[in-house]
Design a protein around this motif. Structure first.
Motif, PDB file in Angstrom:
ATOM      1  N   ASP A  54       1.186   8.228 -13.100  1.00 52.40           N
ATOM      2  CA  ASP A  54       2.627   8.257 -13.352  1.00 52.40           C
ATOM      3  C   ASP A  54       3.346   7.385 -12.325  1.00 52.40           C
ATOM      4  N   LEU A  55       3.934   6.296 -12.790  1.00 56.24           N
ATOM      5  CA  LEU A  55       4.659   5.388 -11.900  1.00 56.24           C
ATOM      6  C   LEU A  55       6.119   5.790 -11.700  1.00 56.24           C
ATOM      7  N   SER A  56       6.548   6.893 -12.295  1.00 52.38           N
ATOM      8  CA  SER A  56       7.944   7.321 -12.172  1.00 52.38           C
ATOM      9  C   SER A  56       8.399   7.437 -10.713  1.00 52.38           C
ATOM     10  N   PRO A  57       7.609   8.059  -9.815  1.00 48.63           N
ATOM     11  CA  PRO A  57       8.056   8.129  -8.411  1.00 48.63           C
ATOM     12  C   PRO A  57       8.179   6.745  -7.767  1.00 48.63           C
ATOM     13  N   LEU A  58       7.338   5.821  -8.144  1.00 49.62           N
ATOM     14  CA  LEU A  58       7.405   4.455  -7.633  1.00 49.62           C
ATOM     15  C   LEU A  58       8.698   3.787  -8.116  1.00 49.62           C
ATOM     16  N   PHE A  59       8.998   3.901  -9.404  1.00 54.33           N
ATOM     17  CA  PHE A  59      10.218   3.311  -9.950  1.00 54.33           C
ATOM     18  C   PHE A  59      11.471   3.911  -9.313  1.00 54.33           C
ATOM     19  N   ALA A  60      11.431   5.188  -8.951  1.00 54.43           N
ATOM     20  CA  ALA A  60      12.596   5.870  -8.386  1.00 54.43           C
ATOM     21  C   ALA A  60      12.852   5.496  -6.929  1.00 54.43           C
ATOM     22  N   ASP A  61      11.892   4.898  -6.279  1.00 54.56           N
ATOM     23  CA  ASP A  61      12.011   4.490  -4.876  1.00 54.56           C
ATOM     24  C   ASP A  61      12.311   2.993  -4.843  1.00 54.56           C
ATOM     25  N   ALA A  62      13.544   2.621  -4.499  1.00 57.79           N
ATOM     26  CA  ALA A  62      13.971   1.221  -4.559  1.00 57.79           C
ATOM     27  C   ALA A  62      13.061   0.299  -3.757  1.00 57.79           C
ATOM     28  N   PHE A  77       9.651   0.005  -5.566  1.00 60.31           N
ATOM     29  CA  PHE A  77       9.792  -0.798  -6.780  1.00 60.31           C
ATOM     30  C   PHE A  77       9.925  -2.277  -6.417  1.00 60.31           C
ATOM     31  N   ALA A  78      10.692  -2.579  -5.385  1.00 59.46           N
ATOM     32  CA  ALA A  78      10.860  -3.969  -4.941  1.00 59.46           C
ATOM     33  C   ALA A  78       9.537  -4.555  -4.457  1.00 59.46           C
ATOM     34  N   ALA A  79       8.757  -3.779  -3.718  1.00 55.02           N
ATOM     35  CA  ALA A  79       7.468  -4.265  -3.209  1.00 55.02           C
ATOM     36  C   ALA A  79       6.510  -4.564  -4.348  1.00 55.02           C
ATOM     37  N   VAL A  80       6.466  -3.694  -5.345  1.00 52.88           N
ATOM     38  CA  VAL A  80       5.583  -3.901  -6.490  1.00 52.88           C
ATOM     39  C   VAL A  80       6.069  -5.080  -7.328  1.00 52.88           C
ATOM     40  N   THR A  81       7.380  -5.182  -7.515  1.00 54.26           N
ATOM     41  CA  THR A  81       7.928  -6.315  -8.273  1.00 54.26           C
ATOM     42  C   THR A  81       7.565  -7.633  -7.606  1.00 54.26           C
ATOM     43  N   LEU A 130       9.931  -2.180 -17.881  1.00 52.50           N
ATOM     44  CA  LEU A 130      10.571  -2.154 -16.566  1.00 52.50           C
ATOM     45  C   LEU A 130       9.976  -3.210 -15.647  1.00 52.50           C
ATOM     46  N   LEU A 131       8.665  -3.285 -15.654  1.00 50.11           N
ATOM     47  CA  LEU A 131       7.984  -4.244 -14.782  1.00 50.11           C
ATOM     48  C   LEU A 131       8.286  -5.681 -15.192  1.00 50.11           C
ATOM     49  N   ALA A 132       8.194  -5.968 -16.474  1.00 48.31           N
ATOM     50  CA  ALA A 132       8.444  -7.331 -16.949  1.00 48.31           C
ATOM     51  C   ALA A 132       9.899  -7.734 -16.700  1.00 48.31           C
ATOM     52  N   ALA A 133      10.836  -6.816 -16.895  1.00 44.93           N
ATOM     53  CA  ALA A 133      12.246  -7.136 -16.662  1.00 44.93           C
ATOM     54  C   ALA A 133      12.486  -7.459 -15.187  1.00 44.93           C
ATOM     55  N   ALA A 134      11.926  -6.659 -14.296  1.00 44.04           N
ATOM     56  CA  ALA A 134      12.115  -6.891 -12.864  1.00 44.04           C
ATOM     57  C   ALA A 134      11.465  -8.209 -12.433  1.00 44.04           C
ATOM     58  N   VAL A 135      10.238  -8.451 -12.894  1.00 46.29           N
ATOM     59  CA  VAL A 135       9.545  -9.687 -12.545  1.00 46.29           C
ATOM     60  C   VAL A 135      10.245 -10.878 -13.192  1.00 46.29           C
ATOM     61  N   GLY A 136      10.708 -10.707 -14.426  1.00 46.26           N
ATOM     62  CA  GLY A 136      11.444 -11.774 -15.098  1.00 46.26           C
ATOM     63  C   GLY A 136      12.687 -12.166 -14.320  1.00 46.26           C
ATOM     64  N   ASP A 172       0.828  -1.214   0.000  1.00 43.15           N
ATOM     65  CA  ASP A 172       0.000   0.000   0.000  1.00 43.15           C
ATOM     66  C   ASP A 172       0.859   1.261   0.000  1.00 43.15           C
ATOM     67  N   GLN A 173       1.940   1.245   0.764  1.00 44.96           N
ATOM     68  CA  GLN A 173       2.857   2.391   0.776  1.00 44.96           C
ATOM     69  C   GLN A 173       3.499   2.573  -0.601  1.00 44.96           C
ATOM     70  N   ALA A 174       3.903   1.470  -1.199  1.00 38.48           N
ATOM     71  CA  ALA A 174       4.538   1.531  -2.517  1.00 38.48           C
ATOM     72  C   ALA A 174       3.577   2.118  -3.548  1.00 38.48           C
ATOM     73  N   LEU A 175       2.336   1.635  -3.538  1.00 37.24           N
ATOM     74  CA  LEU A 175       1.344   2.132  -4.492  1.00 37.24           C
ATOM     75  C   LEU A 175       1.022   3.607  -4.251  1.00 37.24           C
ATOM     76  N   GLY A 176       1.212   4.054  -3.020  1.00 41.51           N
ATOM     77  CA  GLY A 176       1.015   5.469  -2.701  1.00 41.51           C
ATOM     78  C   GLY A 176       2.024   6.382  -3.374  1.00 41.51           C
ATOM     79  N   ARG A 177       3.083   5.817  -3.933  1.00 45.01           N
ATOM     80  CA  ARG A 177       4.099   6.616  -4.649  1.00 45.01           C
ATOM     81  C   ARG A 177       3.633   6.996  -6.062  1.00 45.01           C
ATOM     82  N   ILE A 178       2.562   6.373  -6.541  1.00 45.38           N
ATOM     83  CA  ILE A 178       2.066   6.679  -7.890  1.00 45.38           C
ATOM     84  C   ILE A 178       1.454   8.077  -7.890  1.00 45.38           C
ATOM     85  N   ALA A 179       1.914   8.899  -8.812  1.00 43.68           N
ATOM     86  CA  ALA A 179       1.406  10.269  -8.924  1.00 43.68           C
ATOM     87  C   ALA A 179       0.228  10.317  -9.892  1.00 43.68           C
TER      88      ALA A 179
END
Length: 172
Positions: free
Chosen positions: A25-33, A36-40, A63-69, A4-11
């Protein structure tokens, strides 16, 4: 970090790319390690255990597929916008909530019979994901589910994907 905290980073960006559209915009989520790890981790948990390959939709889906892959030990097929690939297996045109677009699949990447899971950032009207599924199935793959970070339920994308297993980490 909790999901929930991770998803809260979405602008939320109003009136982009045109008036009346609320862009996620998921850019703030991707920028927060940690985010990004929680969502992955959460997305990796939604992928069919029998998947052979992931398909990431340009560009945030890459980005998402690469991390999940990486997390799941799976390769990634990159579904691209037109004009980006030297060899194209297929192309599908589709409607967006604010226009039209096309996606292409690189030739020789997807093998007939492969079970492929589709990953993207946002499910809106469903056009992009439906086009991606068609590309994969035209190449002989079996689509084993769709996973997204955010689903915009009011736009009805899940209806366009009727009969497909769809996982969303957040439904708005």
């Amino acid at each position: 970090m909790e999901l929930d905290q991770a998803l809260g980073r979405i602008a939320e960006v109003p009136d982009f790319p045109e008036p009346g559209v609320l862009f996620r915009d998921l850019s703030p989520l991707f920028a927060d390690a940690a985010a990004f790890a929680a969502v992955t981790e959460a997305l990796a948990g939604t992928v069919d255990p029998g998947a052979d390959l992931l398909a990431g939709v340009e560009a945030r889906g890459f980005l998402l597929a690469a991390a999940v892959g990486y997390a799941r030990g799976l390769g990634v097929a990159l579904v691209r916008k037109p004009g980006k690939l030297p060899n194209v297996a297929g192309r599908v045109d589709y409607a967006l909530e604010y226009g039209t677009a096309s996606v292409e699949l690189p030739a020789g990447i997807v093998r007939p019979g492969q079970r492929v899971a589709v990953l993207d950032d946002v499910l809106a009207t469903g056009g992009t994901v439906a086009a991606t599924c068609k590309l994969l199935e035209d190449a002989g793959a079996v689509v084993g589910g769709v996973s997204v970070v955010v689903e915009l339920a009011a736009l009805g994308g899940r209806n366009v994907l009727s009969g497909r297993e769809v996982h969303a980490l957040e439904v708005c």
